[in-house]
Design an enzyme around this catalytic site. Structure first.
Site, PDB file in Angstrom:
ATOM      1  N   GLY A 161       0.629  -1.320   0.055  1.00 24.93           N
ATOM      2  CA  GLY A 161      -0.114  -0.039   0.180  1.00 24.93           C
ATOM      3  C   GLY A 161       0.819   1.350   0.093  1.00 24.93           C
ATOM      4  O   GLY A 161       1.858   1.180  -0.870  1.00 24.93           O
ATOM      5  N   ILE A 182       2.969   2.516   2.501  1.00 22.08           N
ATOM      6  CA  ILE A 182       4.260   2.318   2.903  1.00 22.08           C
ATOM      7  C   ILE A 182       5.055   1.490   1.721  1.00 22.08           C
ATOM      8  O   ILE A 182       6.064   1.781   1.534  1.00 22.08           O
ATOM      9  CB  ILE A 182       4.274   1.873   4.180  1.00 22.08           C
ATOM     10  CG1 ILE A 182       3.714   2.627   5.239  1.00 22.08           C
ATOM     11  CG2 ILE A 182       5.925   1.769   4.656  1.00 22.08           C
ATOM     12  CD1 ILE A 182       3.416   2.013   6.603  1.00 22.08           C
ATOM     13  N   ARG A 222      -4.214  -6.532  -8.498  1.00 20.76           N
ATOM     14  CA  ARG A 222      -4.253  -5.352  -9.536  1.00 20.76           C
ATOM     15  C   ARG A 222      -2.933  -5.203 -10.322  1.00 20.76           C
ATOM     16  O   ARG A 222      -2.101  -6.290 -10.117  1.00 20.76           O
ATOM     17  CB  ARG A 222      -4.426  -3.867  -8.811  1.00 20.76           C
ATOM     18  CG  ARG A 222      -3.447  -3.532  -7.820  1.00 20.76           C
ATOM     19  CD  ARG A 222      -3.854  -2.472  -7.134  1.00 20.76           C
ATOM     20  NE  ARG A 222      -2.693  -1.749  -6.614  1.00 20.76           N
ATOM     21  CZ  ARG A 222      -2.303  -2.151  -5.165  1.00 20.76           C
ATOM     22  NH1 ARG A 222      -3.076  -2.703  -4.319  1.00 20.76           N
ATOM     23  NH2 ARG A 222      -1.258  -1.524  -4.594  1.00 20.76           N
ATOM     24  N   ARG A 270       2.445  -4.796  12.410  1.00 24.68           N
ATOM     25  CA  ARG A 270       2.012  -4.992  13.825  1.00 24.68           C
ATOM     26  C   ARG A 270       2.367  -6.245  14.160  1.00 24.68           C
ATOM     27  O   ARG A 270       2.351  -7.329  13.451  1.00 24.68           O
ATOM     28  CB  ARG A 270       0.410  -4.859  13.929  1.00 24.68           C
ATOM     29  CG  ARG A 270      -0.066  -3.620  13.703  1.00 24.68           C
ATOM     30  CD  ARG A 270       0.402  -2.533  14.864  1.00 24.68           C
ATOM     31  NE  ARG A 270      -0.129  -1.241  14.815  1.00 24.68           N
ATOM     32  CZ  ARG A 270       0.343  -0.191  14.232  1.00 24.68           C
ATOM     33  NH1 ARG A 270       1.713  -0.245  13.713  1.00 24.68           N
ATOM     34  NH2 ARG A 270      -0.289   1.002  14.252  1.00 24.68           N
ATOM     35  N   ASP A 272      10.376  -4.408  14.042  1.00 25.83           N
ATOM     36  CA  ASP A 272       9.846  -3.131  14.631  1.00 25.83           C
ATOM     37  C   ASP A 272       8.927  -3.187  15.565  1.00 25.83           C
ATOM     38  O   ASP A 272       8.566  -2.469  16.519  1.00 25.83           O
ATOM     39  CB  ASP A 272       9.851  -1.993  13.707  1.00 25.83           C
ATOM     40  CG  ASP A 272       9.529  -0.673  14.381  1.00 25.83           C
ATOM     41  OD1 ASP A 272      10.511  -0.438  14.976  1.00 25.83           O
ATOM     42  OD2 ASP A 272       8.758  -0.110  14.039  1.00 25.83           O
ATOM     43  N   HIS A 307       9.240  -0.483  17.923  1.00 25.92           N
ATOM     44  CA  HIS A 307       8.335   0.279  17.437  1.00 25.92           C
ATOM     45  C   HIS A 307       8.790   1.779  16.818  1.00 25.92           C
ATOM     46  O   HIS A 307       7.820   2.631  17.270  1.00 25.92           O
ATOM     47  CB  HIS A 307       6.906   0.209  18.014  1.00 25.92           C
ATOM     48  CG  HIS A 307       5.813   0.677  17.271  1.00 25.92           C
ATOM     49  ND1 HIS A 307       4.537  -0.166  17.357  1.00 25.92           N
ATOM     50  CD2 HIS A 307       5.702   1.143  16.297  1.00 25.92           C
ATOM     51  CE1 HIS A 307       3.777   0.265  16.531  1.00 25.92           C
ATOM     52  NE2 HIS A 307       4.429   1.174  15.625  1.00 25.92           N
ATOM     53  N   GLY A 322       8.101   4.460  12.318  1.00 21.13           N
ATOM     54  CA  GLY A 322       7.644   5.495  11.544  1.00 21.13           C
ATOM     55  C   GLY A 322       7.597   6.864  12.571  1.00 21.13           C
ATOM     56  O   GLY A 322       7.506   8.006  11.557  1.00 21.13           O
ATOM     57  N   SER A 323       7.690   6.878  13.784  1.00 16.27           N
ATOM     58  CA  SER A 323       7.635   7.986  14.318  1.00 16.27           C
ATOM     59  C   SER A 323       9.126   8.678  14.280  1.00 16.27           C
ATOM     60  O   SER A 323       9.749   8.279  14.945  1.00 16.27           O
ATOM     61  CB  SER A 323       7.328   7.478  15.769  1.00 16.27           C
ATOM     62  OG  SER A 323       5.864   6.971  15.702  1.00 16.27           O
TER      63      SER A 323
HETATM   64  N1  LIG Z   1       6.254   0.284  12.486  1.00 14.78           N
HETATM   65  C1  LIG Z   1       5.761   1.703  12.336  1.00 14.78           C
HETATM   66  O1  LIG Z   1       6.251   2.555  12.997  1.00 14.78           O
HETATM   67  C2  LIG Z   1       4.469   1.564  11.440  1.00 14.78           C
HETATM   68  C3  LIG Z   1       3.687   0.804  11.209  1.00 14.78           C
HETATM   69  N2  LIG Z   1       2.470   1.028  10.038  1.00 14.78           N
HETATM   70  C4  LIG Z   1       1.775  -0.247  10.143  1.00 14.78           C
HETATM   71  O2  LIG Z   1       1.793  -0.312   8.683  1.00 14.78           O
HETATM   72  C5  LIG Z   1       0.437  -0.702   8.225  1.00 14.78           C
HETATM   73  C6  LIG Z   1       0.266  -0.301   6.777  1.00 14.78           C
HETATM   74  O3  LIG Z   1       0.235   1.025   6.378  1.00 14.78           O
HETATM   75  P1  LIG Z   1      -0.188   1.632   4.935  1.00 14.78           P
HETATM   76  O4  LIG Z   1       0.926   0.987   4.067  1.00 14.78           O
HETATM   77  O5  LIG Z   1      -0.173   3.022   5.135  1.00 14.78           O
HETATM   78  O6  LIG Z   1      -1.235   0.819   4.594  1.00 14.78           O
HETATM   79  P2  LIG Z   1      -2.220   0.883   3.257  1.00 14.78           P
HETATM   80  O7  LIG Z   1      -3.582   0.850   3.616  1.00 14.78           O
HETATM   81  O8  LIG Z   1      -1.905   1.832   2.450  1.00 14.78           O
HETATM   82  O9  LIG Z   1      -1.722  -0.390   2.518  1.00 14.78           O
HETATM   83  C7  LIG Z   1      -1.983  -1.848   3.409  1.00 14.78           C
HETATM   84  C8  LIG Z   1      -1.998  -2.899   2.399  1.00 14.78           C
HETATM   85  O10 LIG Z   1      -2.086  -3.925   2.850  1.00 14.78           O
HETATM   86  C9  LIG Z   1      -3.195  -4.866   1.844  1.00 14.78           C
HETATM   87  N3  LIG Z   1      -3.739  -5.673   2.888  1.00 14.78           N
HETATM   88  C10 LIG Z   1      -4.782  -5.680   3.722  1.00 14.78           C
HETATM   89  N4  LIG Z   1      -5.183  -6.710   4.309  1.00 14.78           N
HETATM   90  C11 LIG Z   1      -4.381  -7.755   3.628  1.00 14.78           C
HETATM   91  C12 LIG Z   1      -4.284  -9.201   3.784  1.00 14.78           C
HETATM   92  N5  LIG Z   1      -5.293  -9.777   4.530  1.00 14.78           N
HETATM   93  N6  LIG Z   1      -3.555  -9.690   2.892  1.00 14.78           N
HETATM   94  C13 LIG Z   1      -2.686  -9.052   2.283  1.00 14.78           C
HETATM   95  N7  LIG Z   1      -2.547  -7.803   1.900  1.00 14.78           N
HETATM   96  C14 LIG Z   1      -3.530  -7.021   2.660  1.00 14.78           C
HETATM   97  C15 LIG Z   1      -3.990  -3.701   1.204  1.00 14.78           C
HETATM   98  O11 LIG Z   1      -4.409  -4.282   0.227  1.00 14.78           O
HETATM   99  C16 LIG Z   1      -2.856  -2.645   1.081  1.00 14.78           C
HETATM  100  O12 LIG Z   1      -2.256  -3.061  -0.073  1.00 14.78           O
HETATM  101  C17 LIG Z   1      -0.516   0.013   9.202  1.00 14.78           C
HETATM  102  O13 LIG Z   1      -1.678  -0.368   9.234  1.00 14.78           O
HETATM  103  C18 LIG Z   1       0.341   0.052  10.240  1.00 14.78           C
HETATM  104  O14 LIG Z   1       0.015  -1.004  11.001  1.00 14.78           O
HETATM  105  C19 LIG Z   1       2.426   2.099   9.842  1.00 14.78           C
HETATM  106  C20 LIG Z   1       3.083   3.035  10.020  1.00 14.78           C
HETATM  107  C21 LIG Z   1       4.271   3.162  10.885  1.00 14.78           C
HETATM  108  O1  LIG Z   2       1.302   4.918  12.050  1.00 14.66           O
HETATM  109  C1  LIG Z   2       1.283   3.818  12.636  1.00 14.66           C
HETATM  110  O2  LIG Z   2       0.483   2.832  12.672  1.00 14.66           O
HETATM  111  C2  LIG Z   2       2.511   3.520  13.647  1.00 14.66           C
HETATM  112  O3  LIG Z   2       2.786   2.411  13.934  1.00 14.66           O
HETATM  113  C3  LIG Z   2       3.401   4.809  13.989  1.00 14.66           C
HETATM  114  O4  LIG Z   2       4.038   4.512  15.006  1.00 14.66           O
END
Ligand SMILES: NC(=O)C1=CN([C@@H]2O[C@H](COP(=O)(O)OP(=O)(O)OC[C@H]3O[C@@H](n4cnc5c(N)ncnc54)[C@H](O)[C@@H]3O)[C@@H](O)[C@H]2O)C=CC1
Ligand SMILES: O=C(O)C(=O)CO
Length: 302
Positions: free
Chosen positions: A141, A143, A166, A218, A241, A265, A268-269
């Site tokens: 998605g 990220i 897609r 997560r 992470d 963790h 991202g922050s």
């Molecule tokens: N470690 C950190 O500091 C951070 C962690 N995150 C985590 O990263 C996740 C993703 O963030 P974004 O890229 O913004 O989300 P996004 O919504 O842009 O992309 C998520 C992708 O996962 C796919 N997806 C959803 N369910 C699925 C499944 N069952 N099987 C396969 N693919 C699936 C979706 O189709 C989409 O392509 C967040 O929900 C968050 O939990 C986000 C920011 C920071």
């Molecule tokens: O944006 C998120 O989901 C994060 O984990 C940021 O720490």
């Protein structure tokens, strides 16, 4: 418009929006008065103690704007009539950068060389390399796209998986066949009932010998016991992470599992995400006040 915000800096950035009346509420401040009049809630990065109970008391709530991309603490408990929006995009740069750094650290054995340095030992040996490898992004998605941009120049093949196929992106059904081809598997799926424990013994068992699992999504996505068992065989390595639980308690078997690199963790922050979060909140609340369409609305199909 009564608005609860997580910090004085958010209140400050909203101070020139007419009619927005801010109170600061986060995990370390007492709950302000007037919960039943709160129309907009911007919850803090670390969820407040009782999210379901807090949401249930917010009888005037119309908008929850998170500062995170992950919305799992809020989504199952949203009151009818209120919209949930996430911070998709603001943590992309930091998280993608962390993922590149983590995969290189593990492949090039930086943690092991750092240990040897502390012992004053010159432990010359060849390591794996990112070049010519296949990087499988599970959850391609916002990220995932940022990560792919950053991987340009590393001479890798990127394979993409999302929930539904897609152009250029495989659907979830194809994942089992793709896993054995990958040298690095990066998890970037959201935490949902569907993704809970998706990386189980069968998933790990399909990964190629010597492959690296990178979890920036997560902890709930990975069956921790299955991962610890696989790491103990020495067949796979991992960069995490995020873990389940968080914080990872002292003495947890993950801490001492071989071949794992753990950060608390922090992907991202970053200062960049803090600046971007403030811009996003201001833009969203301006749109909300003007009755315009909001960005990053979490829909039923999320
Ligand atoms: N470690 C950190 O500091 C951070 C962690 N995150 C985590 O990263 C996740 C993703 O963030 P974004 O890229 O913004 O989300 P996004 O919504 O842009 O992309 C998520 C992708 O996962 C796919 N997806 C959803 N369910 C699925 C499944 N069952 N099987 C396969 N693919 C699936 C979706 O189709 C989409 O392509 C967040 O929900 C968050 O939990 C986000 C920011 C920071
Ligand atoms: O944006 C998120 O989901 C994060 O984990 C940021 O720490």
């Amino acid at each position: 418009m009564k608005t609860w915000v997580p910090s004085a800096s958010v209140a400050e950035v909203l101070s020139d929006l007419p009619g927005v009346e801010c109170a600061v509420y986060n995990s370390s401040t007492p709950m302000p008065e007037g919960i039943e009049e709160v129309e907009v809630w911007v919850p803090p990065l670390m969820p407040v103690p009782d999210v379901p109970g807090t949401l249930a008391k917010m009888t005037s709530l119309r908008l929850v704007q998170t500062v995170t991309a992950g919305v799992e603490p809020y989504r199952p408990h949203m009151p009818a009539g209120a919209v949930l929006c996430n911070a998709r995009g603001v943590h992309d740069a930091g998280t993608a950068e962390w993922a590149v750094g983590a995969m290189i650290a593990v492949l090039r054995e930086f943690p092991g060389f750092a240990d040897a340095q502390r012992r004053g030992e010159w432990t010359y040996h060849h390591t794996a390399v990112l070049a010519d490898s296949t990087v499988l992004i599970v959850g391609h998605g916002s990220i995932g796209a940022a990560l792919e941009r950053r991987l340009e120049g590393f001479e890798v093949e990127v394979v993409r998986v999302a929930r539904t196929a897609r152009e250029g992106v495989h659907g979830l059904a194809e994942l089992p066949a793709l896993l054995p081809q990958a040298d690095v598997v990066v998890l970037l799926v959201p935490s949902t009932p569907e993704t809970a424990g998706m990386v189980d013994a069968a998933f790990l068992g399909r990964m190629r010998d010597g492959a690296v699992l990178v979890n920036a999504a997560r902890g709930s996505v990975v069956d921790t016991d299955a991962l610890v068992a696989e790491l103990r065989t020495g067949r796979l390595r991992a960069a995490l992470d995020v873990t389940a639980p968080e914080p990872l308690p002292e003495g947890h078997p993950l801490w001492s599992a071989p071949g794992v690199f753990i950060t608390p963790h922090v992907a991202g922050s970053t200062p960049a995400s803090e600046r971007r979060t403030l811009r996003l909140i201001k833009a969203q609340l301006s749109r909300y006040r003007a009755g315009e369409d909001l960005d990053n609305v979490i829909t039923a199909s999320y």
